[in-house]
Design a protein around this motif. Structure first.
Motif, PDB file in Angstrom:
ATOM      1  N   LEU A  38      30.509  -5.736  -9.625  1.00 46.48           N
ATOM      2  CA  LEU A  38      29.947  -6.598  -9.759  1.00 46.48           C
ATOM      3  C   LEU A  38      27.820  -5.415  -9.941  1.00 46.48           C
ATOM      4  CD1 LEU A  38      28.184  -9.192 -11.137  1.00 46.48           C
ATOM      5  CD2 LEU A  38      28.482  -9.966  -8.373  1.00 46.48           C
ATOM      6  N   PHE A  39      28.064  -4.816  -8.264  1.00 48.06           N
ATOM      7  CA  PHE A  39      27.417  -3.903  -8.255  1.00 48.06           C
ATOM      8  C   PHE A  39      26.728  -3.164  -9.216  1.00 48.06           C
ATOM      9  CE2 PHE A  39      27.304  -5.672  -3.787  1.00 48.06           C
ATOM     10  CZ  PHE A  39      25.963  -5.326  -3.427  1.00 48.06           C
ATOM     11  N   GLN A  40      27.925  -2.485  -9.748  1.00 43.98           N
ATOM     12  CA  GLN A  40      28.259  -1.738 -10.676  1.00 43.98           C
ATOM     13  C   GLN A  40      27.500  -1.660 -12.075  1.00 43.98           C
ATOM     14  OE1 GLN A  40      31.981   0.836 -11.031  1.00 43.98           O
ATOM     15  NE2 GLN A  40      30.720   2.443 -10.325  1.00 43.98           N
ATOM     16  N   VAL A  41      27.963  -3.269 -12.550  1.00 44.72           N
ATOM     17  CA  VAL A  41      27.382  -4.257 -13.935  1.00 44.72           C
ATOM     18  C   VAL A  41      26.187  -3.961 -13.545  1.00 44.72           C
ATOM     19  CG1 VAL A  41      27.706  -5.739 -15.360  1.00 44.72           C
ATOM     20  CG2 VAL A  41      29.351  -4.840 -14.637  1.00 44.72           C
ATOM     21  N   ILE A  42      25.354  -4.007 -12.420  1.00 44.53           N
ATOM     22  CA  ILE A  42      23.761  -4.723 -12.552  1.00 44.53           C
ATOM     23  C   ILE A  42      23.135  -3.389 -12.398  1.00 44.53           C
ATOM     24  CG2 ILE A  42      22.396  -5.400 -10.667  1.00 44.53           C
ATOM     25  CD1 ILE A  42      24.357  -7.683  -9.640  1.00 44.53           C
ATOM     26  N   ALA A  43      24.011  -2.059 -11.086  1.00 43.65           N
ATOM     27  CA  ALA A  43      23.293  -1.132 -11.611  1.00 43.65           C
ATOM     28  C   ALA A  43      22.568  -0.719 -13.120  1.00 43.65           C
ATOM     29  CB  ALA A  43      23.901  -0.254 -11.027  1.00 43.65           C
ATOM     30  N   ASP A  44      24.421  -0.627 -14.249  1.00 48.92           N
ATOM     31  CA  ASP A  44      23.812  -0.714 -14.939  1.00 48.92           C
ATOM     32  C   ASP A  44      23.192  -0.870 -16.152  1.00 48.92           C
ATOM     33  OD1 ASP A  44      25.667   1.930 -14.666  1.00 48.92           O
ATOM     34  OD2 ASP A  44      27.031   1.209 -15.045  1.00 48.92           O
ATOM     35  N   PHE A  85      25.128 -11.973   2.740  1.00 46.66           N
ATOM     36  CA  PHE A  85      24.653 -11.240   1.834  1.00 46.66           C
ATOM     37  C   PHE A  85      24.777  -9.293   1.599  1.00 46.66           C
ATOM     38  CE2 PHE A  85      21.971 -14.245   3.001  1.00 46.66           C
ATOM     39  CZ  PHE A  85      21.311 -15.006   1.948  1.00 46.66           C
ATOM     40  N   LEU A  86      24.579  -9.049   0.436  1.00 47.14           N
ATOM     41  CA  LEU A  86      25.196  -7.280   0.867  1.00 47.14           C
ATOM     42  C   LEU A  86      24.183  -6.520  -0.427  1.00 47.14           C
ATOM     43  CD1 LEU A  86      28.337  -8.324   1.330  1.00 47.14           C
ATOM     44  CD2 LEU A  86      29.227  -6.391  -0.193  1.00 47.14           C
ATOM     45  N   SER A  87      24.186  -5.511   0.689  1.00 49.48           N
ATOM     46  CA  SER A  87      22.501  -5.154   0.141  1.00 49.48           C
ATOM     47  C   SER A  87      23.230  -3.423  -0.814  1.00 49.48           C
ATOM     48  CB  SER A  87      21.136  -5.299   1.115  1.00 49.48           C
ATOM     49  OG  SER A  87      21.113  -5.919   0.644  1.00 49.48           O
ATOM     50  N   ARG A  88      22.986  -3.439  -1.986  1.00 49.50           N
ATOM     51  CA  ARG A  88      23.133  -1.497  -2.130  1.00 49.50           C
ATOM     52  C   ARG A  88      22.071  -0.935  -2.632  1.00 49.50           C
ATOM     53  NH1 ARG A  88      27.151  -2.478   0.619  1.00 49.50           N
ATOM     54  NH2 ARG A  88      27.710  -2.585   1.236  1.00 49.50           N
ATOM     55  N   ARG A  89      22.089   0.570  -2.474  1.00 49.80           N
ATOM     56  CA  ARG A  89      20.892   0.685  -3.368  1.00 49.80           C
ATOM     57  C   ARG A  89      21.855   1.068  -4.762  1.00 49.80           C
ATOM     58  NH1 ARG A  89      16.316   3.155  -1.671  1.00 49.80           N
ATOM     59  NH2 ARG A  89      16.222   2.932   0.899  1.00 49.80           N
ATOM     60  N   GLN A  90      20.979   1.206  -5.762  1.00 49.29           N
ATOM     61  CA  GLN A  90      21.618   1.327  -7.177  1.00 49.29           C
ATOM     62  C   GLN A  90      22.172   3.089  -7.368  1.00 49.29           C
ATOM     63  OE1 GLN A  90      19.550  -1.041 -10.615  1.00 49.29           O
ATOM     64  NE2 GLN A  90      18.121  -0.198  -9.520  1.00 49.29           N
ATOM     65  N   SER A  91      21.314   3.840  -6.751  1.00 48.42           N
ATOM     66  CA  SER A  91      22.193   4.858  -6.712  1.00 48.42           C
ATOM     67  C   SER A  91      23.429   4.970  -5.441  1.00 48.42           C
ATOM     68  CB  SER A  91      20.925   6.233  -6.002  1.00 48.42           C
ATOM     69  OG  SER A  91      21.034   5.763  -4.732  1.00 48.42           O
ATOM     70  N   GLN A 151      26.708   4.488  -8.159  1.00 54.59           N
ATOM     71  CA  GLN A 151      27.826   5.387  -9.142  1.00 54.59           C
ATOM     72  C   GLN A 151      29.248   5.714  -8.995  1.00 54.59           C
ATOM     73  OE1 GLN A 151      25.054   5.815 -11.859  1.00 54.59           O
ATOM     74  NE2 GLN A 151      24.809   4.492 -10.208  1.00 54.59           N
ATOM     75  N   ASP A 152      29.711   5.739  -7.529  1.00 53.67           N
ATOM     76  CA  ASP A 152      30.587   6.725  -6.939  1.00 53.67           C
ATOM     77  C   ASP A 152      31.675   4.870  -6.368  1.00 53.67           C
ATOM     78  OD1 ASP A 152      33.149   6.793  -5.478  1.00 53.67           O
ATOM     79  OD2 ASP A 152      32.349   9.197  -4.579  1.00 53.67           O
ATOM     80  N   ARG A 153      32.134   4.491  -8.078  1.00 52.35           N
ATOM     81  CA  ARG A 153      33.657   4.088  -7.631  1.00 52.35           C
ATOM     82  C   ARG A 153      33.945   3.615  -5.954  1.00 52.35           C
ATOM     83  NH1 ARG A 153      37.612   0.438  -9.275  1.00 52.35           N
ATOM     84  NH2 ARG A 153      37.109  -1.018 -10.096  1.00 52.35           N
ATOM     85  N   LYS A 154      34.101   4.761  -6.066  1.00 52.64           N
ATOM     86  CA  LYS A 154      35.815   4.203  -5.152  1.00 52.64           C
ATOM     87  C   LYS A 154      34.960   4.197  -3.465  1.00 52.64           C
ATOM     88  CE  LYS A 154      39.595   6.104  -2.541  1.00 52.64           C
ATOM     89  NZ  LYS A 154      39.165   6.319  -1.591  1.00 52.64           N
ATOM     90  N   ARG A 155      33.925   5.073  -3.347  1.00 53.39           N
ATOM     91  CA  ARG A 155      33.072   5.149  -2.091  1.00 53.39           C
ATOM     92  C   ARG A 155      32.898   3.139  -1.807  1.00 53.39           C
ATOM     93  NH1 ARG A 155      28.953   9.873  -1.147  1.00 53.39           N
ATOM     94  NH2 ARG A 155      30.481  10.817  -0.862  1.00 53.39           N
TER      95      ARG A 155
END
Length: 198
Positions: A86-92, A131-137, A140-144
């Motif tokens: 979901l984080f990756q989808v939102i970032a994309d 709450f989980l927070s991540r930078r959009q950057s 990019q690395d799915r495994k990390r």
């Protein structure tokens, strides 16, 4: 906090560690201000199955089995896997509208507070939020990303960190004018984001 977990501890008082963890959680929430999800009007493709602002879908049995296999292979839970995706989808999605990759993304996760003592409770919500927070950057690395989500979710479960949300609400509610200020602050941020997106 014991009584929030369903234990009969009416005289429980928060420890210094409880206050410290709660203060840290709320400070991080306020410091890492998330960007808004890009409105659909800015992106050419519209989500399918959208109704009243929600896009829904049904997973086939084979898809569910595939998710479980992928989670087992990665040694994480299905929830960890879905949160990471979901984080990756939102970032994309935001990147399609040209948003900066430096902005923060946040996912609100309901966490059940039910215990064995709650078996007699009716079908009602007894929960808090993490709450989980991540930078959009960071997306990019799915495994990390998946590894970091798994580690944080394990910490949330082990340390009962979702209780910090309730403790923070209790603090805010006990100080006159603080809650309206907090809500007005967030409304003004959303209004500014809508104006900048239009």
């Amino acid at each position: 906090v014991g009584y929030l977990l369903g234990h009969e501890v009416p005289e429980h008082r928060m420890t210094f560690r409880d206050y410290r963890v709660t203060a840290f959680q709320w400070a991080r929430l306020l410091a890492h201000r998330p960007v808004a999800l890009t409105p659909t009007s800015v992106v050419e493709s519209e989500p399918t199955g959208a109704e009243r602002g929600y896009a829904t879908g049904v997973l086939e049995a084979e898809e569910i089995h595939g998710l479980r296999r992928a989670a087992v292979d990665s040694k994480v839970s299905v929830n960890d896997l879905m949160l990471s995706d979901l984080f990756q989808v939102i970032a994309d999605w935001n990147n399609l509208a040209g948003q900066s990759k430096r902005g923060w993304l946040r996912i609100n996760i309901p966490v059940s507070l039910r215990t064995r003592e709650d078996k007699s409770l009716p079908a009602a919500n007894r929960l808090s939020f993490a709450f989980l927070s991540r930078r959009q950057s960071d997306c990019q690395d799915r495994k990390r990303l998946l590894d970091s989500v798994h580690t944080e979710m394990e910490t949330i479960r082990r340390e009962h960190l979702s209780l910090g949300f309730l403790a923070g609400l209790a603090f805010v509610g006990g100080h006159r004018g603080l809650l309206p200020w907090f809500l007005d602050r967030n409304r003004s941020d959303r209004k500014s984001t809508r104006l900048n997106s239009s």
